[in-house]
Write a protein that holds these residues in place. Structure first.
Motif, short mmCIF file in Angstrom:
data_model
loop_
_atom_site.label_atom_id
_atom_site.label_comp_id
_atom_site.label_asym_id
_atom_site.label_seq_id
_atom_site.Cartn_x
_atom_site.Cartn_y
_atom_site.Cartn_z
N LYS A 99 46.46 3.18 32.77
CA LYS A 99 47.43 3.68 31.79
C LYS A 99 48.80 3.06 32.03
CE LYS A 99 44.01 5.97 30.37
NZ LYS A 99 43.71 7.35 30.69
N TYR A 103 51.08 1.07 29.38
CA TYR A 103 52.49 1.43 29.17
C TYR A 103 53.42 0.25 29.40
CZ TYR A 103 56.97 3.77 29.86
OH TYR A 103 58.29 4.15 29.78
N ILE A 118 57.79 9.37 27.22
CA ILE A 118 56.38 9.51 27.60
C ILE A 118 56.11 10.89 28.18
CG2 ILE A 118 56.77 8.43 29.86
CD1 ILE A 118 53.92 7.23 29.59
N GLY A 305 48.01 -2.28 25.16
CA GLY A 305 49.42 -1.92 25.03
C GLY A 305 50.18 -2.88 24.15
#
Length: 332
Positions: A99, A103, A118, A305
């Motif tokens: 993740k 990001y 976030i 992303g």
């Protein structure tokens, strides 16, 4: 000096003139943080505008984080910094290596074009619902990781539909929303099909599927593959000291189970890649070297992303399946 100025002879839409008037008042220090704004009805009556026009202006300012509202009390100045025209609500399930890669790619591709906030729901459905409810109306775009929550659509549909993007996992109830996602059912099927020749050396395929965080599509694709190609198979919830039999292949979404399988194989003096096969999910550098290399099924998280940011910048409403592949190493 009047706070709101409307010139009906200008080609600029009236709602934008309201926005510009408030921004100008903030820049000139005529409006300060937490100061109350004129009501929608007052502006509507004063300038013979529809309430919808004034409400639209306030909604835009609210999404950009410049104002906030209190039910029954009105609208107030939230921030005197309005350098960003876009504010993005980014709701992840958790922060892990993968993740973080999504990001960082998203952030670098956005290149300071928006303010990005976030949040994490940590696979807690009540937290998921709470964060969505509290963010509603405060952002220009909403990026949501719904994971495998049942009825996630009930919360998501409360958000402005044109401003929502789905990330990583999607389902049939979310088919109207743009997304960059993995097709877990197709990915596991295609990846196992790619390794079919290697799998034929073994007698049984075992999927370790806790089912708490993992996408349900994995199970569907696994079952169909084993049925189509006549592989003996089993699905178990966890691996905790299970006895490993020669000829078994373990397909492992969770790294904790991966460690347990490796340790048990070593305790039984089994050779990984010969006596027992291992396929892990989500590639990382360490898996290149552990027990001479772990075979993985993995998507390109950086690409995910980057594509997401491009969709936001272009305001494109696409539904994109992110590429996934089998990376063969010595564990198979």
């Amino acid at each position: 000096m009047r706070l709101i100025n409307i010139d009906k002879n200008l080609s600029v839409p009236k709602y934008k003139q309201i926005i510009l008037s408030i921004e100008s008042a903030i820049a000139q220090n005529r409006l300060k943080r937490n100061e109350k704004l004129p009501s929608i009805n007052k502006i509507s009556l004063e300038f013979s505008l529809s309430r919808d026009t004034v409400l639209l202006a306030y909604d835009v300012l609210k999404k950009r984080g410049i104002i906030y509202s209190i039910l029954g009390k009105g609208y107030f100045i939230k921030s005197i910094d309005f350098s960003f025209e876009q504010r993005i609500f980014l709701l992840f399930d958790e922060l892990n290596t993968f993740k973080e890669e999504i990001y960082n790619a998203f952030l670098s591709t956005m290149n300071n074009a928006a303010q990005i906030d976030i949040f994490f729901h940590h696979f807690n459905k009540k937290m998921f619902q709470k964060l969505i409810n509290e963010s509603n109306g405060n952002y220009s775009k909403y990026i949501i990781m719904p994971t495998n929550f049942e009825n996630a659509i009930d919360s998501i549909k409360l958000l402005p539909k044109d401003d929502v993007f789905i990330l990583d996992q999607t389902n049939s109830t979310l088919c109207d929303y743009p997304s960059i996602h993995q097709n877990f059912k197709k990915n596991i099927y295609d990846s196992l099909a790619t390794g079919k020749t290697l799998l034929e050396k073994y007698s049984k395929l075992i999927l370790i599927f806790p089912g708490f965080r993992e996408p349900l599509g994995m199970v569907e694709g696994f079952k169909i593959f084993c049925s189509d190609l006549n592989f003996e198979n089993q699905i178990i919830e966890s691996f905790d000291g299970n006895l490993i039999l020669k000829g078994e292949v373990y397909i492992i979404p969770n790294d904790k189970d991966l460690v347990n399988v490796i340790e048990q194989a070593q305790r039984q003096n089994l050779i990984i890649g010969t006596d027992v096969g291992i396929i892990s999910y989500n590639d990382k550098p360490l898996k290149k070297v552990v027990v001479n290399g772990i075979t993985t099924i993995s998507t390109d998280f950086f690409a995910m992303g980057k594509i997401l940011a491009t969709m936001i910048l272009d305001n494109s409403k696409l539904q994109i399946e992110n590429e996934c592949k089998l990376i063969v190493r010595n564990s198979l």
